[in-house]
Enzyme design. Structure first.
Site, PDB file in Angstrom:
ATOM      1  N   ARG A 244       0.856  -1.187   0.000  1.00  0.00           N
ATOM      2  CA  ARG A 244       0.000   0.000   0.000  1.00  0.00           C
ATOM      3  C   ARG A 244       0.899   1.247   0.000  1.00  0.00           C
ATOM      4  O   ARG A 244       1.981   1.230   0.590  1.00  0.00           O
ATOM      5  CB  ARG A 244      -0.922   0.005   1.216  1.00  0.00           C
ATOM      6  CG  ARG A 244      -1.912  -1.160   1.225  1.00  0.00           C
ATOM      7  CD  ARG A 244      -2.793  -1.161   2.453  1.00  0.00           C
ATOM      8  NE  ARG A 244      -3.746  -2.281   2.429  1.00  0.00           N
ATOM      9  CZ  ARG A 244      -3.492  -3.494   2.890  1.00  0.00           C
ATOM     10  NH1 ARG A 244      -2.306  -3.754   3.446  1.00  0.00           N
ATOM     11  NH2 ARG A 244      -4.393  -4.452   2.818  1.00  0.00           N
ATOM     12  N   HIS A 334      -1.659   3.322  -5.751  1.00  0.00           N
ATOM     13  CA  HIS A 334      -2.329   2.120  -5.250  1.00  0.00           C
ATOM     14  C   HIS A 334      -2.555   1.104  -6.373  1.00  0.00           C
ATOM     15  O   HIS A 334      -2.709  -0.094  -6.131  1.00  0.00           O
ATOM     16  CB  HIS A 334      -3.674   2.503  -4.633  1.00  0.00           C
ATOM     17  CG  HIS A 334      -4.146   1.573  -3.568  1.00  0.00           C
ATOM     18  ND1 HIS A 334      -4.663   0.332  -3.862  1.00  0.00           N
ATOM     19  CD2 HIS A 334      -4.180   1.672  -2.221  1.00  0.00           C
ATOM     20  CE1 HIS A 334      -5.001  -0.282  -2.741  1.00  0.00           C
ATOM     21  NE2 HIS A 334      -4.717   0.501  -1.726  1.00  0.00           N
TER      22      HIS A 334
END
Length: 406
Positions: A244, A334
């Site tokens: 992430r 992302h």
């Protein structure tokens, strides 16, 4: 024959005997006299079919009159379906808790009990309460806050089209109110009635490139990036590890184990609160070795351009992608996760290994406790194969470019 009720004189004159004995005061209340002369008020009662005993106090600190008043209050609780012993314990708990019952005070108290959350999650919850709830609810006694009042606060945020934040704030406030219920300050959570009263956000999909040819073009564009060297390294590193964005930018040198070729992310940094291992390919290690002389004086692998004390800004990767010509509907920081997930599945790697590497939630909490290293040998092979595959895609685009020039 009716039992004679206890008088204050009889209680005062009661002396200790060889064994403890009782002097009845009626309706379950009695004075227990111990061999050493100590006298204790007790009340015998039945609750849920079981005989129980309630301690009321010590005589003469608690007089006969006060003891009978407490007995009558306990009997009233029984008529309401409450257990006097449990109510007494709740009263003690309330006394131990902060006397400040304002929403802000209870919220901060709840936050202290949730230090087990990831640092970013904890800080975001605190910030949302301070920014969107405390200005209107902070000074209100938590027991006086109505459902309608909470809805008004949430509607202010909803009016700004911050739908996800509105739902998140409702969840956080609900946790605060449920904590207040658990600690005896409230009887119910007033946010429970808000379900369906607010707009719901559409499923959030992060823009990602999953076509192999276009991935090769992206990798070539990253290779030609002319901005900050730290940003260039982060851009190269991101597709190799597909963590992430927050985990990437807050990576610390102390978490990198070059000898074992892995990056160990502590639980407090992970979204799910479980420590995570990222096997590092030879390509990822090469990037880190190249970057180390520049940022080794910082705690962070990818520090801020403004200060070595801070991690890279959360907007840096996306801003770099925009600078390279990739719009918000094409690629995001992302998006490297979706890219890896899609292609690795197509390459035939086991779904369990892919999901574990993505650090997705493990529904079985017991399994999650030891699962951080599960599939690790296969994940090591997968991460190296993935890095080699990305090199191949980039080389294909480079070859095409050279042939077009020729």
């Amino acid at each position: 024959m009716a039992t004679k009720s206890l008088t204050d004189m009889a209680a005062r004159n009661a002396k200790g005997k060889e064994k403890p004995y009782k002097l009845s005061a009626g309706a379950g209340l009695f004075l227990q006299v111990m061999p050493n002369g100590n006298r204790y008020w007790r009340m015998k009662y039945r609750y849920a079919g079981k005989e129980k005993l309630l301690s009321i106090g010590v005589y003469p600190e608690v007089s006969l009159k006060e003891a009978t008043d407490r007995r009558d209050a306990a009997r009233a609780e029984l008529r309401e379906g409450k257990d006097p012993s449990e109510e007494k314990q709740l009263g003690k708990l309330r006394a131990q808790l902060s006397v400040d019952s304002r929403f802000e005070a209870v919220s901060l108290e709840w936050l202290e009990t949730r230090r087990d959350l990831a640092e970013s999650t904890w800080s975001k919850a605190k910030w949302m309460l301070e920014t969107y709830a405390f200005p209107w609810l902070g000074r209100r006694a938590i027991e006086d806050i109505s459902t309608a009042e909470i809805l008004l606060v949430l509607r202010r945020l909803e009016a700004q089209e911050k739908i996800e934040s509105t739902q998140r704030l409702r969840q956080i406030c609900g946790q605060v109110f449920r904590y207040a219920v658990a600690t005896g300050r409230l009887d119910r959570d007033p946010t429970a009635a808000l379900r369906g009263a607010l707009k719901t956000a559409k499923n959030r999909h992060y823009a990602s490139i999953t076509d192999p040819g276009r991935i090769g073009e992206l990798l070539r564009a990253i290779e030609g990036y002319t901005g900050q060297f730290t940003t260039l390294c982060a851009l190269k590193f991101a597709p190799l590890v597909f963590t992430r964005p927050g985990e990437l930018r807050k990576a610390e040198w102390s978490e990198i184990d070059v000898e074992s070729a892995q990056w160990c992310i502590p639980a407090e940094k992970m979204k799910m609160g479980v420590a995570h291992i990222v096997p590092l390919s030879s390509q990822a290690l090469s990037i880190l070795r190249e970057l180390h002389p520049l940022t080794c004086k910082s705690r962070y692998v990818f520090p801020s351009v403004r200060s070595l004390r801070d991690p890279m800004s959360e907007n840096t990767i996306n801003a770099a992608l925009r600078r390279m010509g990739y719009g918000t509907d094409e690629m995001t920081g992302h998006g490297f996760r979706s890219m890896a997930s899609t292609l690795l599945h197509e390459m035939g790697w086991a779904s369990d290994a892919i999901e574990r590497q993505l650090a997705h939630a493990e529904r079985n909490l017991i399994k999650a406790a030891y699962n951080r290293a599960e599939h690790l040998p296969e994940r090591r092979r997968m991460m190296q194969a993935w890095a080699d595959y990305l090199d191949k895609l980039r080389a294909q685009i480079k070859g095409q470019a050279l042939r077009s020039v020729a």
